[in-house]
Enzyme design. Structure first.
Site, short mmCIF file in Angstrom:
data_model
loop_
_atom_site.label_atom_id
_atom_site.label_comp_id
_atom_site.label_asym_id
_atom_site.label_seq_id
_atom_site.Cartn_x
_atom_site.Cartn_y
_atom_site.Cartn_z
N VAL A 1 -33.06 -39.84 -24.06
CA VAL A 1 -33.98 -38.88 -24.64
C VAL A 1 -35.18 -38.79 -23.70
CG1 VAL A 1 -33.32 -39.17 -27.05
CG2 VAL A 1 -34.97 -40.75 -26.06
N TYR B 1 -41.68 -50.89 -16.55
CA TYR B 1 -40.26 -51.20 -16.73
C TYR B 1 -39.74 -52.08 -15.59
CZ TYR B 1 -39.62 -48.04 -20.64
OH TYR B 1 -39.68 -47.47 -21.88
N TRP C 1 -28.47 -43.50 -29.16
CA TRP C 1 -29.39 -42.89 -30.12
C TRP C 1 -28.65 -42.27 -31.29
CZ3 TRP C 1 -34.02 -44.59 -29.25
CH2 TRP C 1 -34.44 -44.85 -27.94
N CYS D 1 -39.82 -43.86 -27.39
CA CYS D 1 -39.62 -43.68 -25.95
C CYS D 1 -40.77 -42.92 -25.31
CB CYS D 1 -38.31 -42.93 -25.74
SG CYS D 1 -38.00 -42.48 -24.01
#
Length: 323
Positions: A104, A167, A69, A36
């Site tokens: 995260v 994105y 996660w 990430c």
């Protein structure tokens, strides 16, 4: 992470240093995914500032399941410090009825097991300011007060058009929307190419928060964003200044030694099945190019300012070397 584009305001926005969360070495745990980019910012800053002993770090599996996660990289599938199988458990320890997204980076209070914050843009600034008493000797000033207004302005443009732009392009479902954000992305890359042709770093003559935020997107660009997210007008390797700048940072202690390309490529291509239904992970690009000479020293600059490079990577936090 498929919902990380155009991210909504973070639900948990406390800060270490607030009355409820006093600064204490060893009390908190940083939870990240090396896949990430938002989490990678915190990994780099933590290492540059030498906070490894003050703030422990948990690394999740790059592949999420329906509970998000997970700690399957650890023995018995549990984080050895927090004792949990999924990051979501820390969210619900903080708010039992929470049913939102699990993102995260996150900072968790070890004694209570409760999430403190998932405010990714604020986490690095918090590490650079409120955590200063715990910085290593020789830690660089990544957010120097005289340059903060310029750093903030650069960060705003980079976030909107580059960090978030990839994105927005990748998850666009309409042609016109895709073209709008993709064109804006490359306009910004063109502007950054011009800016970095005559200066080694984005703001001032040392590495700052602005460089960290741009790097995490550039290092992923050719490997995943160019093909997977259809950001394919150019590769970063086709921009002379941006490509040299990316290699310069990658070869600087604290940057490339935190990057795990295997985690990056497997996450994007295996998790985003709405974009890549087969889950096939490409074999490229050639990673050895990241180790080639960049020549950016000719532009001057002092990477760490009056500080020094970080020491060796902490035991257990090593990543595979590029070849």
């Amino acid at each position: 992470m498929s919902k990380d584009f155009e991210r909504a305001p973070n639900h948990f926005t406390d800060r270490i240093g607030d009355p409820a969360w006093p600064l204490e070495a060893g009390r908190y745990r940083l939870v990240v995914s090396r896949a990430c980019p938002w989490a990678s910012r915190a990994v780099i800053v933590r290492r540059l500032l030498g906070l490894e002993t003050a703030l422990s770090m948990a690394v999740t599996d790059p592949i999420q399941d329906e509970k998000s996660w997970r700690f399957t990289l650890d023995p018995d599938g549990r984080d050895p410090v927090l004792g949990i199988e999924y990051l979501g458990e820390a969210y619900r320890a903080r708010e039992p009825s929470y049913d939102g997204g699990i993102s995260v980076p996150a900072i968790v209070d070890v004694p209570s097991g409760k999430l403190v914050t998932n405010d990714y843009p604020e986490i690095t600034l918090n590490l650079e300011t409120e955590w200063a008493p715990l910085h290593r000797d020789g830690a660089p000033d990544l957010y120097p007060e005289p340059l903060r207004a310029e750093i903030d302005a650069v960060n705003e443009d980079v976030f909107r058009d580059v960090n978030n732009g990839v994105y927005a392009a990748g998850f666009a479902t309409r042609q016109r929307a895709y073209e709008r954000v993709a064109n804006r992305l490359f306009e910004r890359l063109d502007a950054l190419e011009e800016r970095l042709t005559t200066r080694r770093y984005l703001v001032g003559d040392t590495i700052t928060e602005a460089d960290v935020r741009l790097f995490v997107t550039l290092v992923r660009f050719d490997a995943v964003y160019h093909g997977h997210f259809k950001c394919n007008r150019r590769k970063i390797t086709e921009y002379p200044a941006l490509w040299a700048y990316s290699r310069d940072l990658f070869q600087t202690p604290g940057f490339g030694d935190t990057v795990n390309f295997d985690h990056i490529t497997r996450h994007y291509y295996e998790v985003h099945r709405n974009i890549n239904p087969t889950g096939i992970v490409p074999i490229g690009p050639e990673l050895g190019l990241w180790s080639t000479a960049h020549g950016r020293e000719e532009l001057g600059g002092r990477p760490f300012g009056d500080g020094t490079p970080p020491g060796p990577v902490a035991a257990g936090e090593e990543v595979p070397a590029v070849r």
